[in-house]
Design a protein around this motif. Structure first.
Motif, PDB file in Angstrom:
ATOM      1  N   ASP A 179       0.713  -1.198  -0.095  1.00 61.60           N
ATOM      2  CA  ASP A 179       0.000  -0.241   0.135  1.00 61.60           C
ATOM      3  C   ASP A 179       0.957   1.537   0.308  1.00 61.60           C
ATOM      4  OD1 ASP A 179      -2.092   1.243   0.337  1.00 61.60           O
ATOM      5  OD2 ASP A 179      -1.869   1.472   1.857  1.00 61.60           O
ATOM      6  N   ASP A 180       0.918   2.243  -1.159  1.00 62.87           N
ATOM      7  CA  ASP A 180       1.572   2.938  -1.316  1.00 62.87           C
ATOM      8  C   ASP A 180       0.922   4.502   0.216  1.00 62.87           C
ATOM      9  OD1 ASP A 180      -1.042   4.334  -2.608  1.00 62.87           O
ATOM     10  OD2 ASP A 180       0.020   4.601  -4.927  1.00 62.87           O
ATOM     11  N   GLY A 181       0.368   4.457   0.230  1.00 59.42           N
ATOM     12  CA  GLY A 181      -0.645   5.300   1.137  1.00 59.42           C
ATOM     13  C   GLY A 181      -1.066   6.578   1.121  1.00 59.42           C
ATOM     14  N   LEU A 182      -1.330   6.391  -0.333  1.00 59.52           N
ATOM     15  CA  LEU A 182      -1.980   7.613  -1.629  1.00 59.52           C
ATOM     16  C   LEU A 182      -3.549   7.548  -1.262  1.00 59.52           C
ATOM     17  CD1 LEU A 182       0.598   8.388  -4.542  1.00 59.52           C
ATOM     18  CD2 LEU A 182       0.125   9.515  -2.760  1.00 59.52           C
ATOM     19  N   ALA A 183      -4.078   7.199  -1.218  1.00 64.20           N
ATOM     20  CA  ALA A 183      -5.245   6.888  -1.203  1.00 64.20           C
ATOM     21  C   ALA A 183      -6.678   7.845  -0.162  1.00 64.20           C
ATOM     22  CB  ALA A 183      -6.223   5.215  -1.363  1.00 64.20           C
ATOM     23  N   GLY A 184      -7.136   8.475  -0.294  1.00 60.85           N
ATOM     24  CA  GLY A 184      -8.254   9.317   0.258  1.00 60.85           C
ATOM     25  C   GLY A 184      -7.071  10.424   0.849  1.00 60.85           C
ATOM     26  N   LYS A 185      -5.687  11.120   0.524  1.00 63.41           N
ATOM     27  CA  LYS A 185      -4.747  11.834   0.613  1.00 63.41           C
ATOM     28  C   LYS A 185      -5.239  13.377  -0.397  1.00 63.41           C
ATOM     29  CE  LYS A 185      -1.885  10.236   3.673  1.00 63.41           C
ATOM     30  NZ  LYS A 185      -0.691   8.924   3.440  1.00 63.41           N
ATOM     31  N   VAL A 186      -5.297  14.202   0.499  1.00 64.00           N
ATOM     32  CA  VAL A 186      -5.480  15.444  -0.804  1.00 64.00           C
ATOM     33  C   VAL A 186      -3.886  16.503  -0.886  1.00 64.00           C
ATOM     34  CG1 VAL A 186      -6.270  17.928  -0.553  1.00 64.00           C
ATOM     35  CG2 VAL A 186      -7.877  15.839   0.194  1.00 64.00           C
ATOM     36  N   ALA A 187      -4.510  16.962  -1.841  1.00 72.05           N
ATOM     37  CA  ALA A 187      -3.077  17.646  -2.828  1.00 72.05           C
ATOM     38  C   ALA A 187      -2.632  18.697  -3.347  1.00 72.05           C
ATOM     39  CB  ALA A 187      -2.380  16.373  -3.594  1.00 72.05           C
ATOM     40  N   LEU A 188      -2.142  19.811  -2.859  1.00 76.54           N
ATOM     41  CA  LEU A 188      -1.932  20.705  -4.234  1.00 76.54           C
ATOM     42  C   LEU A 188      -1.088  21.129  -4.795  1.00 76.54           C
ATOM     43  CD1 LEU A 188      -1.630  23.694  -1.045  1.00 76.54           C
ATOM     44  CD2 LEU A 188      -3.923  22.803  -2.075  1.00 76.54           C
ATOM     45  N   VAL A 189      -1.372  20.993  -6.477  1.00 75.36           N
ATOM     46  CA  VAL A 189      -0.211  21.099  -7.494  1.00 75.36           C
ATOM     47  C   VAL A 189       0.007  22.154  -8.038  1.00 75.36           C
ATOM     48  CG1 VAL A 189       0.185  20.381  -9.399  1.00 75.36           C
ATOM     49  CG2 VAL A 189      -0.513  18.276  -7.412  1.00 75.36           C
TER      50      VAL A 189
ATOM     51  N   ALA B 115      -5.113  11.071  -9.562  1.00 69.71           N
ATOM     52  CA  ALA B 115      -5.990  10.549  -9.652  1.00 69.71           C
ATOM     53  C   ALA B 115      -6.364   8.647  -9.328  1.00 69.71           C
ATOM     54  CB  ALA B 115      -6.785  10.831 -10.872  1.00 69.71           C
ATOM     55  N   ARG B 116      -5.593   8.212 -10.564  1.00 65.99           N
ATOM     56  CA  ARG B 116      -5.441   6.464 -10.493  1.00 65.99           C
ATOM     57  C   ARG B 116      -4.546   6.225  -8.896  1.00 65.99           C
ATOM     58  NH1 ARG B 116      -2.070   7.570 -15.579  1.00 65.99           N
ATOM     59  NH2 ARG B 116      -4.560   7.562 -17.103  1.00 65.99           N
ATOM     60  N   ALA B 117      -4.217   7.628  -8.367  1.00 65.01           N
ATOM     61  CA  ALA B 117      -4.070   6.656  -6.928  1.00 65.01           C
ATOM     62  C   ALA B 117      -4.893   7.096  -5.897  1.00 65.01           C
ATOM     63  CB  ALA B 117      -2.254   7.200  -6.656  1.00 65.01           C
ATOM     64  N   GLY B 118      -5.885   8.053  -6.248  1.00 58.33           N
ATOM     65  CA  GLY B 118      -7.036   7.792  -5.142  1.00 58.33           C
ATOM     66  C   GLY B 118      -6.581   9.645  -4.371  1.00 58.33           C
ATOM     67  N   VAL B 119      -5.586   9.726  -5.184  1.00 57.64           N
ATOM     68  CA  VAL B 119      -5.484  11.870  -4.134  1.00 57.64           C
ATOM     69  C   VAL B 119      -6.771  12.614  -5.229  1.00 57.64           C
ATOM     70  CG1 VAL B 119      -4.023  13.252  -4.028  1.00 57.64           C
ATOM     71  CG2 VAL B 119      -3.121  10.820  -3.823  1.00 57.64           C
ATOM     72  N   SER B 120      -7.945  13.346  -4.199  1.00 56.57           N
ATOM     73  CA  SER B 120      -8.118  14.184  -4.470  1.00 56.57           C
ATOM     74  C   SER B 120      -6.765  16.082  -4.969  1.00 56.57           C
ATOM     75  CB  SER B 120      -8.817  14.656  -3.575  1.00 56.57           C
ATOM     76  OG  SER B 120      -9.807  13.851  -2.812  1.00 56.57           O
ATOM     77  N   THR B 121      -7.498  16.201  -6.015  1.00 56.37           N
ATOM     78  CA  THR B 121      -6.252  17.628  -5.961  1.00 56.37           C
ATOM     79  C   THR B 121      -6.715  18.251  -6.271  1.00 56.37           C
ATOM     80  OG1 THR B 121      -4.847  15.598  -7.603  1.00 56.37           O
ATOM     81  CG2 THR B 121      -4.064  17.744  -7.889  1.00 56.37           C
ATOM     82  N   VAL B 122      -5.847  19.304  -5.647  1.00 63.08           N
ATOM     83  CA  VAL B 122      -7.076  21.286  -5.907  1.00 63.08           C
ATOM     84  C   VAL B 122      -5.573  21.242  -7.446  1.00 63.08           C
ATOM     85  CG1 VAL B 122      -7.053  23.145  -5.800  1.00 63.08           C
ATOM     86  CG2 VAL B 122      -6.876  21.487  -3.568  1.00 63.08           C
ATOM     87  N   LEU B 123      -5.753  21.884  -8.513  1.00 62.04           N
ATOM     88  CA  LEU B 123      -5.337  22.002  -9.340  1.00 62.04           C
ATOM     89  C   LEU B 123      -5.362  24.278  -9.623  1.00 62.04           C
ATOM     90  CD1 LEU B 123      -5.887  19.386 -11.948  1.00 62.04           C
ATOM     91  CD2 LEU B 123      -3.503  19.722 -11.111  1.00 62.04           C
TER      92      LEU B 123
END
Ligand code: NAD
Length: 253
Positions: free
Chosen positions: A1-11, A27-35
């Motif tokens: 488990d790479d631990g990314l699912a459910g995380k939130v990122a700023l890019v 998106a494929r890893a389950g991270v929600s992103t603010v672009l």
């Protein structure tokens, strides 16, 4: 488990190139992103959001000009507003300008460093304050700031070198808070920035340069995005203060 699912990122700089590819990888890893997108930039951030959603993820586009501290703070707030938390930040936004030494005025120098160096500080500072539960940050440098000499780009090289030192220092300061900080050093990657005829190589130049790269071609934005995804994942849980070169062997040949 790479631990990314459910995380939130700023890019930052998420409407095109590496940032846009990262939105899809996240998106494929389950991270929600603010672009973050620069208002006025010709690339439509809605396209990046649509691609991330098509890949099964959640993403929103929010205006973010890294030369404006208030804009950066509002961008950071959007992570909590939309997704309720913040875990990851990628300082990816960058500008390019070409000038020989004689033409490198103070004004030109300051304008580029404002985006490529101070903009990174603003992004990471603002995000770190909001990352109360630990997390990871990545800044996008360049081989021009690592070990490669790129003539007529002294201001760009200085800014991108500065990013490496900035990140090393933050890695030490933020480790006790459970925040890791690393840099990615892309080589020649086919994006709007490198395709810019005036300030970079342009399409023909990219093709020609490919011959001098051991891998035989320029890199794709997805190949840098995957390196960033790795560094912000739990697969890199003990890696901090480091620099990952993604250049098809260009700087070791
Ligand atoms: P790109 O032009 O597609 O992306 C850069 C993004 O930064 C754009 O979306 C642009 O709107 C945004 N931006 C510019 N000024 C900004 C500002 N003031 N505030 C917020 N956003 C701003 O090109 P890319 O190649 O994907 O660039 C991403 C990063 O990679 C940059 O930091 C660049 O310097 C770095 N890089 C690129 C290459 C390459 O060969 N393409 C090589 C090394 C490093």
């Amino acid at each position: 488990d790479d631990g990314l699912a459910g995380k939130v990122a700023l890019v930052t700089g998420g409407a095109s190139g590496i940032g846009r590819a990262l939105a899809v990888a996240y998106a494929r890893a389950g991270v929600s992103t603010v672009l973050g997108y620069l208002p006025g930039d010709p690339h439509d951030p809605r396209q990046a959001v649509a691609e991330a959603e098509a890949a099964g993820g959640r993403a929103v586009a929010v205006a973010c000009d890294v030369t404006d501290p208030a804009s950066v703070d509002a961008f950071t707030d959007a992570a909590h507003d939309h997704f309720g938390r913040l875990d990851l930040v990628v300082a990816n936004a960058g500008a390019l300008d070409s000038a020989g030494l004689a033409d490198l005025s103070d004004d030109r120098w300051h304008r580029l460093l404002e985006v490529d160096l101070t903009g990174v500080l603003r992004t990471l500072r603002s995000a770190a304050a909001a990352m109360t539960g630990g997390g990871a940050m990545v800044a996008v440098s360049s081989i021009a700031g690592g070990v490669y000499g790129w003539q007529h780009h002294a201001h760009y090289a200085a800014a991108k070198s500065g990013v490496l030192g900035l990140v090393r220092s933050l890695a030490v300061e933020l480790a006790p808070r459970g925040i890791r900080a690393n840099s990615v050093i892309p080589g020649l990657i086919e994006t709007p920035q490198s395709l810019d005829e005036e300030n970079s190589l342009g399409a023909e130049g990219l093709k020609t340069a490919g011959g001098g790269i051991p891998a035989g071609r320029a890199g794709r934005p997805e190949e840098v995005a995957r390196a960033i995804r790795f560094l912000t994942s739990d697969d890199a849980s003990y890696i901090t203060g480091q620099q990952l070169v993604v250049d098809g062997g260009l700087t070791v040949r």
